[in-house]
Design a protein around this motif. Sequence first.
Motif, mmCIF file in Angstrom:
data_model
loop_
_atom_site.group_PDB
_atom_site.id
_atom_site.type_symbol
_atom_site.label_atom_id
_atom_site.label_comp_id
_atom_site.label_asym_id
_atom_site.label_seq_id
_atom_site.Cartn_x
_atom_site.Cartn_y
_atom_site.Cartn_z
ATOM 1 N N ASP A 52 78.960 47.638 -64.793
ATOM 2 C CA ASP A 52 79.076 46.968 -63.322
ATOM 3 C C ASP A 52 78.131 46.073 -63.356
ATOM 4 O OD1 ASP A 52 81.262 48.627 -62.384
ATOM 5 O OD2 ASP A 52 79.744 50.165 -62.222
ATOM 6 N N ILE A 53 76.906 46.296 -63.509
ATOM 7 C CA ILE A 53 75.701 45.355 -63.382
ATOM 8 C C ILE A 53 75.138 45.504 -64.813
ATOM 9 C CG2 ILE A 53 73.605 45.080 -62.058
ATOM 10 C CD1 ILE A 53 75.007 46.346 -59.676
ATOM 11 N N ILE A 54 74.340 44.261 -65.303
ATOM 12 C CA ILE A 54 73.468 44.342 -66.301
ATOM 13 C C ILE A 54 72.222 43.548 -65.776
ATOM 14 C CG2 ILE A 54 73.131 43.508 -68.438
ATOM 15 C CD1 ILE A 54 76.138 43.797 -69.128
ATOM 16 N N LEU A 55 71.070 44.243 -65.849
ATOM 17 C CA LEU A 55 69.819 43.550 -65.419
ATOM 18 C C LEU A 55 69.216 42.969 -66.592
ATOM 19 C CD1 LEU A 55 68.511 46.430 -63.224
ATOM 20 C CD2 LEU A 55 69.603 44.266 -62.625
ATOM 21 N N LEU A 56 69.061 41.894 -66.888
ATOM 22 C CA LEU A 56 68.868 41.020 -68.370
ATOM 23 C C LEU A 56 67.240 40.641 -68.155
ATOM 24 C CD1 LEU A 56 71.854 39.486 -69.221
ATOM 25 C CD2 LEU A 56 70.836 40.824 -70.556
ATOM 26 N N ASP A 57 66.230 40.945 -68.929
ATOM 27 C CA ASP A 57 65.121 40.374 -69.168
ATOM 28 C C ASP A 57 65.390 39.112 -69.987
ATOM 29 O OD1 ASP A 57 62.306 39.603 -69.491
ATOM 30 O OD2 ASP A 57 61.719 41.100 -71.110
ATOM 31 N N ILE A 58 64.462 38.192 -69.520
ATOM 32 C CA ILE A 58 64.703 36.663 -70.178
ATOM 33 C C ILE A 58 64.197 36.645 -71.490
ATOM 34 C CG2 ILE A 58 64.620 34.115 -69.999
ATOM 35 C CD1 ILE A 58 65.317 34.395 -67.236
ATOM 36 N N GLU A 59 63.008 36.983 -71.658
ATOM 37 C CA GLU A 59 62.145 36.638 -72.878
ATOM 38 C C GLU A 59 62.252 38.155 -73.634
ATOM 39 O OE1 GLU A 59 59.187 33.195 -72.495
ATOM 40 O OE2 GLU A 59 58.336 35.273 -72.103
ATOM 41 N N MET A 60 62.883 38.071 -74.971
ATOM 42 C CA MET A 60 62.785 39.393 -75.731
ATOM 43 C C MET A 60 62.785 38.945 -76.918
ATOM 44 S SD MET A 60 65.647 41.753 -73.819
ATOM 45 C CE MET A 60 66.850 40.450 -73.529
ATOM 46 N N PRO A 61 62.382 39.512 -77.965
ATOM 47 C CA PRO A 61 62.178 39.083 -79.531
ATOM 48 C C PRO A 61 63.152 38.917 -80.135
ATOM 49 C CG PRO A 61 61.556 41.400 -79.501
ATOM 50 C CD PRO A 61 62.064 40.889 -77.948
ATOM 51 N N LEU A 62 64.196 39.385 -80.359
ATOM 52 C CA LEU A 62 65.499 39.298 -81.108
ATOM 53 C C LEU A 62 66.293 38.211 -80.469
ATOM 54 C CD1 LEU A 62 65.738 42.517 -82.822
ATOM 55 C CD2 LEU A 62 64.567 40.742 -83.524
ATOM 56 N N LEU A 63 67.162 38.658 -79.338
ATOM 57 C CA LEU A 63 67.816 38.089 -78.666
ATOM 58 C C LEU A 63 67.516 37.884 -77.319
ATOM 59 C CD1 LEU A 63 70.842 36.293 -79.025
ATOM 60 C CD2 LEU A 63 72.060 38.670 -78.344
ATOM 61 N N ASP A 64 67.352 36.641 -76.606
ATOM 62 C CA ASP A 64 66.943 36.416 -75.348
ATOM 63 C C ASP A 64 67.980 36.656 -74.459
ATOM 64 O OD1 ASP A 64 67.935 33.939 -74.561
ATOM 65 O OD2 ASP A 64 66.593 32.885 -76.070
ATOM 66 N N GLY A 65 67.627 36.903 -73.007
ATOM 67 C CA GLY A 65 68.560 37.231 -72.052
ATOM 68 C C GLY A 65 69.500 36.333 -71.886
ATOM 69 N N MET A 66 69.073 34.924 -71.886
ATOM 70 C CA MET A 66 70.062 33.672 -71.835
ATOM 71 C C MET A 66 71.192 33.870 -72.858
ATOM 72 S SD MET A 66 69.161 32.041 -69.256
ATOM 73 C CE MET A 66 68.024 31.607 -67.709
ATOM 74 N N ALA A 67 70.799 33.741 -74.027
ATOM 75 C CA ALA A 67 71.851 33.803 -75.134
ATOM 76 C C ALA A 67 72.601 35.400 -75.092
ATOM 77 C CB ALA A 67 70.810 33.941 -76.409
ATOM 78 N N ALA A 68 71.906 36.383 -74.791
ATOM 79 C CA ALA A 68 72.787 37.798 -74.809
ATOM 80 C C ALA A 68 73.637 37.344 -73.388
ATOM 81 C CB ALA A 68 71.887 38.987 -74.156
ATOM 82 N N ALA A 69 73.244 36.881 -72.284
ATOM 83 C CA ALA A 69 74.346 36.596 -71.307
ATOM 84 C C ALA A 69 75.390 35.883 -71.680
ATOM 85 C CB ALA A 69 73.689 36.001 -70.206
ATOM 86 N N GLU A 70 75.331 34.837 -72.307
ATOM 87 C CA GLU A 70 76.288 34.160 -72.903
ATOM 88 C C GLU A 70 77.386 34.596 -73.683
ATOM 89 O OE1 GLU A 70 75.142 30.525 -74.842
ATOM 90 O OE2 GLU A 70 73.756 29.801 -73.153
ATOM 91 N N ARG A 71 76.833 35.602 -74.396
ATOM 92 C CA ARG A 71 77.782 36.363 -75.523
ATOM 93 C C ARG A 71 78.503 37.528 -74.603
ATOM 94 N NH1 ARG A 71 74.134 37.341 -80.933
ATOM 95 N NH2 ARG A 71 75.949 38.788 -81.490
ATOM 96 N N ILE A 72 77.635 38.025 -73.802
ATOM 97 C CA ILE A 72 78.288 39.014 -72.862
ATOM 98 C C ILE A 72 79.471 38.538 -72.030
ATOM 99 C CG2 ILE A 72 77.979 40.559 -70.887
ATOM 100 C CD1 ILE A 72 75.158 41.201 -72.229
#
Length: 93
Positions: A52-72
């Motif tokens: 229902d909700i995803i809380l995403l950190d922005i800075e992460m080592p392998l795939l940052d939150g912005m890129a993860a959000a685009e894919r999700i």
Amino acid sequence: MLRIAVVEDDAGQAGQLVQYLERYGTENQEEIRNAVFPDGLDIVEDYQPVWDIILLDIEMPLLDGMAAAERIRALDPSVILIFITNMAQYAIK
């Protein structure tokens, strides 16, 4: 029931967020199921639209939150994405 994913590479921060979610659930008689993913890559691999909700950190080592959000977002147009960061420069983006 709310299904909430916490995507955070700092274990202490992730634990604190889970505690907040548990407290919210208790105070509001709301069942909350949560899971913690230590990196954006961990949630996007084999992503299923069950959250229902995803809380995403922005800075992460392998795939940052912005890129993860685009894919999700490409796989799940209705999930609520909330970015979490202590980096002010990301607020506008």
